[in-house]
Design an enzyme around this catalytic site. Structure first.
Site, PDB file in Angstrom:
ATOM      1  N   LYS A 129     -18.074  -1.436 -30.557  1.00 14.30           N
ATOM      2  CA  LYS A 129     -16.992  -0.737 -29.857  1.00 14.30           C
ATOM      3  C   LYS A 129     -16.528  -1.642 -28.737  1.00 14.30           C
ATOM      4  O   LYS A 129     -17.319  -2.049 -27.881  1.00 14.30           O
ATOM      5  CB  LYS A 129     -17.587   0.556 -29.311  1.00 14.30           C
ATOM      6  CG  LYS A 129     -16.788   1.385 -28.363  1.00 14.30           C
ATOM      7  CD  LYS A 129     -17.648   2.618 -28.106  1.00 14.30           C
ATOM      8  CE  LYS A 129     -17.115   3.723 -27.270  1.00 14.30           C
ATOM      9  NZ  LYS A 129     -16.257   3.507 -26.201  1.00 14.30           N
TER      10      LYS A 129
HETATM   11  P1  FBP Z   1     -13.146   6.738 -23.149  1.00 14.21           P
HETATM   12  O1  FBP Z   1     -12.477   6.885 -24.491  1.00 14.21           O
HETATM   13  O2  FBP Z   1     -12.983   7.953 -22.307  1.00 14.21           O
HETATM   14  O3  FBP Z   1     -12.700   5.470 -22.468  1.00 14.21           O
HETATM   15  O4  FBP Z   1     -14.693   6.635 -23.445  1.00 14.21           O
HETATM   16  C1  FBP Z   1     -15.256   5.486 -24.000  1.00 14.21           C
HETATM   17  C2  FBP Z   1     -16.432   5.060 -23.174  1.00 14.21           C
HETATM   18  O5  FBP Z   1     -17.045   3.903 -23.686  1.00 14.21           O
HETATM   19  C3  FBP Z   1     -17.477   6.138 -22.989  1.00 14.21           C
HETATM   20  O6  FBP Z   1     -18.395   6.178 -24.051  1.00 14.21           O
HETATM   21  C4  FBP Z   1     -18.078   5.770 -21.679  1.00 14.21           C
HETATM   22  O7  FBP Z   1     -18.542   6.881 -20.986  1.00 14.21           O
HETATM   23  C5  FBP Z   1     -16.938   5.163 -20.936  1.00 14.21           C
HETATM   24  O8  FBP Z   1     -15.986   4.737 -21.875  1.00 14.21           O
HETATM   25  C6  FBP Z   1     -17.360   3.984 -20.107  1.00 14.21           C
HETATM   26  O9  FBP Z   1     -16.229   3.499 -19.471  1.00 14.21           O
HETATM   27  P2  FBP Z   1     -16.279   2.359 -18.396  1.00 14.21           P
HETATM   28  O10 FBP Z   1     -17.694   1.884 -18.296  1.00 14.21           O
HETATM   29  O11 FBP Z   1     -15.357   1.295 -18.899  1.00 14.21           O
HETATM   30  O12 FBP Z   1     -15.790   2.986 -17.139  1.00 14.21           O
END
Ligand code: FBP
Length: 262
Positions: A177
């Site tokens: 991802k």
């Molecule tokens: P979103 O689709 O809300 O961006 O979520 C994806 C994700 O990877 C979540 O699993 C995780 O909580 C968050 O983004 C982490 O985001 P970051 O560390 O970039 O703030």
């Protein structure tokens, strides 16, 4: 990657992972746009939508809610996570073991790797243990590959995201991802670097329907095999509607314009 290891969390080979580890990663602020989503049951209900191929949650949420949904939802056990209260160099605590996740009935594990952080070496070693444990339990492996920390200037540049995707292949993830690198072409490079490891796009902060679906469409055209999304679904007033649109776009060959009418 082991062929078929991700079958339980994909549909037609593609993944739409509903991410709901935000209570750890960002805290309650992420539930403010749609306060009902502070209740995990709301999001488990959403995860029963046909478009959703797996729900990613942390241990405590899984323990409390997954037993009521195990027939309807594929569980992606997000093994590590750190709160926004942590101010140090990017790092992620391993909060539950693969064996415990397997006991709960998880179909796959999820693990964050901050390549480029001062803690990359330890995180990669922790990922090794989790990845090998998942293989023993026939669970899929999803890597949240988020380069950040130290001197990293741009964590979404095409080269950085291609490297992030490649780390997924090199370290043995079935699905990696990554953040959207800004264009379909850049996503194509990331997908090429990942080889048989499936690349999925991270949803990011909430945008409007058209902007979000166009980004997803560009990522899919570039070779991404789905997305892992949280805020762009659960922060909407009607999260089911965007899931309908995503289902049309990802699984029914609809254009963005068509998907908006679903
Ligand atoms: P979103 O689709 O809300 O961006 O979520 C994806 C994700 O990877 C979540 O699993 C995780 O909580 C968050 O983004 C982490 O985001 P970051 O560390 O970039 O703030």
């Amino acid at each position: 990657m082991i062929s078929g290891a991700d079958d339980a969390i994909t549909r037609d080979g593609k993944a739409l992972i509903l991410a709901y580890d935000h209570g750890i990663e960002h805290g309650p602020v992420d539930f403010e746009p749609n306060p009902a989503t502070a209740d995990p049951e709301r999001v488990f209900d959403l995860a029963t939508h046909d478009a959703v191929t797996a729900l990613a949650v942390g241990k405590g949420v899984a323990e409390s809610y997954y037993p009521s949904y195990e027939d309807d939802v594929a569980l992606l056990a997000k093994l590590n996570g750190t709160s926004n209260l942590w101010m140090g160099e990017p790092d992620s605590a391993v909060n539950w073991s693969v064996d415990h996740a397997a006991d709960l009935g998880a179909d796959a594990i999820g693990f964050t790797l901050y390549g480029g952080s001062n803690n990359e070496v330890e995180m990669a070693e922790e990922f090794r243990d989790a990845q090998e444990g998942a293989r023993e339990h026939d669970m899929g492996v999803v890597m949240w590959s988020y380069p950040r920390g130290q001197g990293l200037k741009n964590d979404t540049s095409p080269d950085t995201i291609a490297y992030a995707a490649r780390l997924g292949l090199e370290l043995g993830a079935d699905v990696v991802k990554v953040k959207y690198p800004g264009s379909g072409e850049a996503m194509a490079k990331a997908a090429r670097m990942a080889g048989p490891t499936k690349v999925v796009m991270s949803g990011g902060s909430k945008t409007n329907d058209v902007a979000f679906l166009e980004t997803v469409a560009a990522a899919l055209d570039g070779g991404a095999e789905g997305l892992a999304v949280g805020r762009n679904v659960f922060q909407r007033e009607n999260p089911g509607e965007i899931l309908d649109a995503l289902e049309a776009l990802m699984f029914e060959g609809a254009t963005v314009e068509e998907a908006l009418t679903y």
